[in-house]
Design an enzyme around this catalytic site. Structure first.
Site, short mmCIF file in Angstrom:
data_model
loop_
_atom_site.label_atom_id
_atom_site.label_comp_id
_atom_site.label_asym_id
_atom_site.label_seq_id
_atom_site.Cartn_x
_atom_site.Cartn_y
_atom_site.Cartn_z
N ASP A 392 2.32 -0.61 2.83
CA ASP A 392 2.65 -1.94 3.31
C ASP A 392 1.33 -2.56 3.76
O ASP A 392 0.38 -1.84 4.04
CB ASP A 392 3.57 -1.86 4.53
CG ASP A 392 5.02 -1.83 4.11
OD1 ASP A 392 5.31 -2.32 3.03
OD2 ASP A 392 5.85 -1.32 4.88
N LYS A 393 1.29 -3.86 3.87
CA LYS A 393 0.04 -4.50 4.30
C LYS A 393 0.04 -4.74 5.82
O LYS A 393 -0.78 -4.19 6.54
CB LYS A 393 -0.17 -5.83 3.57
CG LYS A 393 -1.44 -6.58 4.03
CD LYS A 393 -1.64 -7.85 3.27
CE LYS A 393 -0.72 -8.96 3.71
NZ LYS A 393 -1.04 -9.51 5.04
N THR A 540 3.44 -6.09 -0.69
CA THR A 540 3.58 -7.01 0.44
C THR A 540 4.47 -8.19 0.07
O THR A 540 4.55 -8.58 -1.10
CB THR A 540 2.20 -7.54 0.90
OG1 THR A 540 2.37 -8.48 1.94
CG2 THR A 540 1.42 -8.18 -0.23
N ASP A 587 8.07 1.01 7.53
CA ASP A 587 8.52 1.07 8.93
C ASP A 587 9.82 1.85 9.10
O ASP A 587 10.32 2.00 10.20
CB ASP A 587 8.66 -0.33 9.52
CG ASP A 587 9.80 -1.12 8.89
OD1 ASP A 587 10.47 -0.57 8.00
OD2 ASP A 587 10.02 -2.28 9.29
#
Length: 700
Positions: A392-393, A540, A587
């Site tokens: 992820d960015k 992203t 996440d």
């Protein structure tokens, strides 16, 4: 708190991570609690029963060893074989009976742990190392006793005594090594203070930690440990969270910031409102996760268990085969018996039994100290195979700390200030970095945030609400394309900006550009990945231009822009179909499907928000260097396991034939006592080799 999804830049809303997921986690872990032992408060023992039992066993082995050693000295001194070897003679009246009496004590007292272990293994139908030791010492004792009472032959009480003494010291050292491996866990347990200063009106009372309740306000003095997870209601200070998160620098904490129980307060007094106590606290979740990982068996461990069991059967077969062969060749029974005893002693799979579990215990504990929480042992060991890493960015490769760089109006009706003010109404309840950035700007400009009505999230695209009678939408560029709304030409500058668009009553009114700084650690981590031939890719929700700017700056192997959460699974599948061994970082909430699909799922988060159910490994900090550490440490762990397995089994491959007497014609035969020394030595070498693993993890 759902409205963060509209930005779809990486869906890093940690607020979602500590509710339903945490509850589930809590239920899972409560089941594995040692004998119902509570982890709350200052209870000294997560698993204290097991820990204390282990200490008692070490003390017991130590005592048995010293008693055995004291008795072994006269046994050696009065043994005819030893006297003959060293060329002296000192025989007491009734010498054989004295040796028999002393050896009987050694056999039953010193050998008791092995005899007990033998019965335990037989009852389970799983003969192992205790079976081998018991058979060796029993054969030696019974045969030698028989020679005292009339059987023709030479006793080897001295070999029985030295064998038991060496076995006891070997076990004692082994157990101390195993105990040392769980030191990090015990260190975590001891981090909680015994008492808390509870604030009651104008008074402060000292109470035991277990009496602390949610929503209590506590005082944390300078230099004290924080007694429980909570939110600062008064004061600001720097807190040292290094033992919990691996972050070496003290972290600045102000009002409304979260603090973690077990962290150490700096030089200012804080008032903290308690959020989690006892079993719900972050520290206990870490302890339980680590303990769960230490209990979980991986493919490598199952392999070593099978090897140990087969080695037991092979040793028994070779042992009895050796006895039979030497008897058939016409050698005395006592000699054939000695060969059999030696084979059984040599073959004890102590080193093999310890080879993997000790590495597991050390790697799990050391990882936890460095901010890596391992939930799936096999995935951790297989992290050495990772060939493609999908990041992820926001908040991982970048700091996730957005600042508003431009606010542009494309409407004659609304000024840029009005666009910011109206959009802030939709962002105030979100913890997404973009929302936080907008609210920060509003507060800096001393604007009053209006109240939204009929709030609604547009999944993966944005949010909408009625504000002061107007329908306001804050959306991603993808929404504009879907609705065939033209994106203004100057919306994107050359900078790596993230842009959200504001629609009022269905018309584009303007846009807000925010910039997110790339983490300085990202470039270093990517160098490590490249050096290890790992492709680094980024997925992203951000626009093409921003994604390209970040990718170019970091030298990534590729990127995917404007990706919705569910599309990340497709990216993982596509990479796997090309033969890549894929690690996904996310996440653990919106990225759950992709984390589950990837070969290795790595959840990134910080502090109390670590709760990803689907991830194999959890990083306490959102630092890409931790992932580099993880992969390198995974490789080091696997290498240590292989080294230990080779040493443990290779030793047996060489030693068993020597003990059986294959080099008898050359004049070399491996005796039982020498065999016992080498067996214990192999165990100690395996234990030391496992301890060396501690040097292999990258220090921040």
């Amino acid at each position: 708190m759902e409205n963060h999804e509209h930005h779809n830049h990486d869906e890093m809303d940690h607020s979602k991570m500590d509710h339903s997921k945490m509850k589930h986690k809590k239920e899972d872990h409560s089941k594995m609690n040692h004998k119902g032992g509570d982890h709350s408060g200052h209870n000294p023992g997560h698993g204290e029963h097991g820990h204390d039992h282990h200490k008692m066993m070490i003390a017991d082995f130590r005592k048995r060893f010293w008693v055995t050693l004291v008795l072994t000295i006269p046994i050696l001194f009065f043994s005819p074989m030893i006297q003959d070897f060293f060329g002296y003679e000192f025989l007491l009246p009734g010498n054989p009976y004295i040796l028999f009496a002393l050896s009987t004590i050694v056999y039953f007292y010193g050998g008791w742990p092995f005899l007990k272990g033998f019965w335990s293994e037989i009852k389970k139908g799983a003969p192992g190392m205790m079976t081998l030791i018991s058979m060796a010492i029993t054969v030696a004792y019974v045969y030698s006793s028989a020679t005292v009472f009339g059987l023709e032959g030479v006793d080897f009480f001295w070999e029985l005594a030295t064998l038991i003494a060496i076995m006891l010291v070997g076990h004692w050292i082994e157990m101390k090594s195993v105990l040392g491996a769980s030191k990090a866990l015990q260190l975590l347990v001891s981090m909680m203070p015994a008492e808390a200063h509870r604030v009651k009106g104008d008074t402060i009372e000292d109470i035991p930690l277990e009496d602390l309740l949610k929503d209590d306000v506590i005082l944390v003095k300078p230099g004290e440990k924080v007694p429980a997870d909570g939110i600062i209601v008064d004061g600001s200070s720097y807190l040292n969270e290094s033992m919990l998160t691996g972050e070496s620098k003290p972290v600045k904490k102000d009002e409304n910031d979260k603090v973690i129980g077990g962290s150490v307060n700096g030089n200012s007094t804080l008032k903290v409102k308690v959020e989690h106590t006892g079993k719900d606290s972050y520290l206990n979740k870490v302890i339980k996760m680590v303990e769960e990982a230490q209990k979980t068996k991986s493919k490598m461990q199952n392999l070593s268990d099978r090897a140990a069991k087969w080695l037991t059967y092979i040793a028994l077969a070779i042992g009895f085969g050796t006895l039979a062969v030497w008897l058939i060749l016409g050698f005395p029974f006592v000699y054939a018996l000695e060969r059999m005893v030696t084979v059984m002693v040599i073959a004890c799979p102590h080193a093999l039994g310890l080879a993997i579990p000790l590495v597991v215990a050390i790697s799990t504990a050391v990882s936890a100290q460095n901010g890596l929480l391992i939930r799936n042992r096999t995935a951790f060991e297989e992290s050495r195979k990772i060939s493609a890493l999908l990041f992820d960015k926001t908040g991982t490769l970048t700091k996730g700390d957005f600042g508003v760089t431009r606010i542009e109006s494309v409407s004659e009706t609304y000024s840029s200030e009005e666009i910011l003010r109206l959009s802030s109404a939709l962002e105030q309840s979100s913890e997404h970095p973009i929302a936080v950035g907008i609210i920060k700007k509003v507060k800096e400009d001393n604007m009053t945030i209006p109240k939204p009505e009929n709030f609604n999230a547009i999944t993966g695209k944005g949010v909408e609400a009625n504000v002061e009678g107007k329908q306001v939408k804050v959306v991603s560029p993808g929404y504009l394309r879907d609705e065939k709304i033209t994106i203004p030409e100057d919306a994107y500058s050359d900078a790596a900006e993230t842009v959200v668009f504001v629609l009022i009553d269905g018309k584009l009114a303007g846009y807000i550009a925010l910039a997110d700084e790339i983490r300085p650690e990202s470039a270093e981590a990517i160098k490590v990945f490249k050096k290890n031939n790992i492709k680094v890719l980024m997925a992203t929700g951000d626009n093409e231009r921003t994604a390209k700017a970040v990718s170019d700056k970091l030298g990534l192997d590729g990127y995917y822009a404007e990706v919705l959460p569910h599309q990340k699974v497709e990216i993982v599948k596509e990479l796997e179909s090309k033969g890549e061994f894929v690690a996904m970082t996310g996440d653990g909430v919106n990225d759950a499907p992709a984390l589950a699909k990837a070969d290795v799922g790595i959840a990134v988060g910080s502090g109390t928000d670590v709760a990803a159910e689907t991830a194999d490994i959890i990083l306490v900090n959102s630092n890409p260097q931790d992932i580099a550490n993880l992969i390198l440490f995974g490789k080091a762990t696997y290498n240590k396991m292989i080294q230990n397995l080779i040493w443990a089994t290779g030793y047996n491959v060489v030693a068993i034939p020597l003990a059986a007497g294959v080099l008898y014609s050359s004049g070399f035969v491996l005796g039982p006592a020498v065999g016992a020394v080498f067996m214990s030595l192999s165990t100690i070498i395996v234990a030391i080799n496992a301890q060396l693993l501690k040097r292999k993890i990258g220090k921040k």
